[in-house]
Design a protein around this motif. Structure first.
Motif, mmCIF file in Angstrom:
data_model
loop_
_atom_site.group_PDB
_atom_site.id
_atom_site.type_symbol
_atom_site.label_atom_id
_atom_site.label_comp_id
_atom_site.label_asym_id
_atom_site.label_seq_id
_atom_site.Cartn_x
_atom_site.Cartn_y
_atom_site.Cartn_z
ATOM 1 N N ASP A 278 113.036 63.396 50.135
ATOM 2 C CA ASP A 278 113.196 62.836 51.480
ATOM 3 C C ASP A 278 112.010 63.213 52.368
ATOM 4 O O ASP A 278 111.490 62.375 53.119
ATOM 5 C CB ASP A 278 114.501 63.332 52.093
ATOM 6 N N GLU A 279 111.565 64.452 52.277
ATOM 7 C CA GLU A 279 110.422 64.888 53.085
ATOM 8 C C GLU A 279 109.145 64.174 52.661
ATOM 9 O O GLU A 279 108.334 63.769 53.501
ATOM 10 C CB GLU A 279 110.257 66.405 52.967
ATOM 11 N N GLN B 157 109.088 60.637 53.969
ATOM 12 C CA GLN B 157 108.713 60.584 55.380
ATOM 13 C C GLN B 157 107.206 60.738 55.569
ATOM 14 O O GLN B 157 106.637 60.202 56.524
ATOM 15 C CB GLN B 157 109.467 61.668 56.149
ATOM 16 N N ASP B 158 106.564 61.447 54.650
ATOM 17 C CA ASP B 158 105.104 61.611 54.710
ATOM 18 C C ASP B 158 104.372 60.557 53.882
ATOM 19 O O ASP B 158 103.138 60.577 53.814
ATOM 20 C CB ASP B 158 104.712 63.004 54.204
ATOM 21 N N GLU B 159 105.137 59.670 53.235
ATOM 22 C CA GLU B 159 104.587 58.622 52.361
ATOM 23 C C GLU B 159 103.692 59.197 51.264
ATOM 24 O O GLU B 159 102.658 58.626 50.911
ATOM 25 C CB GLU B 159 103.821 57.576 53.182
ATOM 26 N N THR C 75 103.633 59.101 47.994
ATOM 27 C CA THR C 75 104.317 58.319 46.968
ATOM 28 C C THR C 75 104.261 58.964 45.591
ATOM 29 O O THR C 75 105.256 58.959 44.855
ATOM 30 C CB THR C 75 103.722 56.900 46.905
ATOM 31 N N SER D 138 115.289 57.022 55.507
ATOM 32 C CA SER D 138 113.896 57.479 55.453
ATOM 33 C C SER D 138 113.017 56.434 54.774
ATOM 34 O O SER D 138 111.910 56.135 55.244
ATOM 35 C CB SER D 138 113.802 58.812 54.704
ATOM 36 N N THR E 284 112.646 53.341 57.115
ATOM 37 C CA THR E 284 111.808 53.623 58.284
ATOM 38 C C THR E 284 110.337 53.758 57.909
ATOM 39 O O THR E 284 109.461 53.190 58.579
ATOM 40 C CB THR E 284 112.281 54.917 58.972
ATOM 41 N N CYS E 285 110.070 54.491 56.830
ATOM 42 C CA CYS E 285 108.686 54.864 56.514
ATOM 43 C C CYS E 285 107.954 53.875 55.611
ATOM 44 O O CYS E 285 106.736 53.701 55.744
ATOM 45 C CB CYS E 285 108.673 56.255 55.878
ATOM 46 N N TYR E 286 108.665 53.233 54.700
ATOM 47 C CA TYR E 286 107.991 52.319 53.775
ATOM 48 C C TYR E 286 108.155 50.850 54.148
ATOM 49 O O TYR E 286 107.353 50.019 53.722
ATOM 50 C CB TYR E 286 108.492 52.549 52.349
ATOM 51 N N ARG F 258 107.810 50.773 59.182
ATOM 52 C CA ARG F 258 106.512 51.267 59.644
ATOM 53 C C ARG F 258 105.388 50.307 59.293
ATOM 54 O O ARG F 258 104.386 50.202 60.006
ATOM 55 C CB ARG F 258 106.242 52.648 59.036
ATOM 56 N N HIS F 259 105.536 49.565 58.200
ATOM 57 C CA HIS F 259 104.500 48.634 57.745
ATOM 58 C C HIS F 259 104.910 47.178 57.948
ATOM 59 O O HIS F 259 104.268 46.279 57.399
ATOM 60 C CB HIS F 259 104.187 48.893 56.269
#
Length: 258
Positions: free
Chosen positions: A67-68, A71-73, A75, A138, A141-143, A146-147
């Motif tokens: 999960d962390e 959030q920092d992508e 991959t 997560s 939101t992040c993948y 955000r894009h």
């Protein structure tokens, strides 16, 4: 063989570095004493279930790291750790058949010692059942957000095997393997106590089937049938059979030769 001598050997002395680091004295005392088992199958019953708790603990711990990293992508780390989780899930599935070596009658003797215990009370299982929603949030939101992406894009119109797609597929595999574990677990229950029996809490075991109807990440499964239906509109959902096409082709060939 002298049982008492081997019982002592199994326990170890707890003084060697390996024993101290792994705390084997405590670990091996987590099962009943050999003289207290209700039958010879109770040790395997305890060990299989205790090992399940340990594996689920490792899965949960790893999902926190995943999960962390989501959030920092990061991959590569996400995929590496998901690979670990998937392998553990396969171990959980593969070890269930060990319990099938226990007869229904022998299990009834063990069952009499379980109180009102149920697999639904497993701390590992209950923890994992709480982790999938924040994990999905997560990822979304992040993948995706955000894009400015959505699932239809990464799976179809803008498909490029991108990072978002790879993480989505790792989530799908986690979901699939979890449902497989639940499926094989309920088959084990059917084999052990039957399909129409009640659990130790007085509920029908058939209620467990309801859990298999739900998915952690339904969006990842819905996108597949949506794409398939849309593709079907392009090439036709009802088409001539291959055999019919072959027969037509052969008839046309004969006519040309004539």
């Amino acid at each position: 063989m002298n049982r008492e001598q081997f019982y002592a050997t199994m326990a170890g002395k707890g003084t060697l570095d390996y024993e101290i680091y792994l705390n084997t004295q405590t670990l091996l005392s987590c099962q009943k004493d050999f003289d207290d088992f209700c039958n010879q199958d109770e040790l395997q019953f305890q060990i299989v279930h205790q090992s399940e708790e340990l594996w689920m603990k490792l899965i949960a711990y790893t999902l926190l790291n995943i999960d962390e990293y989501i959030q920092d992508e990061k991959t590569n780390l996400v995929l590496t750790l998901f690979n670990r989780v998937h392998r553990i899930q396969k171990i959980l599935i593969d070890q269930l058949p060990i319990l099938e070596t226990m007869s229904p009658k022998d299990y009834q003797e063990i069952r009499a010692n379980l109180g009102n215990g149920s697999g639904q009370e497993s701390p590992g299982f209950r923890t994992l059942m709480k982790m999938y929603k924040p994990l999905w949030q997560s990822f979304k939101t992040c993948y995706l957000d955000r894009h400015q992406l959505n699932l239809e894009q990464i799976y179809n119109t803008e498909y490029s095997h991108c990072d978002a797609y790879m993480v989505a597929e790792s989530l799908a595999e986690y979901d699939e393997l979890f449902q497989k574990f639940r499926y094989y677990h309920i088959q084990l229950i059917y084999r052990t106590i039957g399909m129409g029996a009640n659990s130790l809490k007085g509920r029908s075991v058939e209620l467990l089937r309801e859990g298999m109807q739900s998915k952690f990440f339904p969006e990842l499964w819905e996108i597949r049938h949506k794409m398939t239906n849309n593709w079907g509109k392009e090439y036709g959902q009802i088409r001539d059979s291959l055999g019919q096409n072959l027969e037509t082709s052969q008839q046309e060939k004969v006519m040309v030769e004539v």
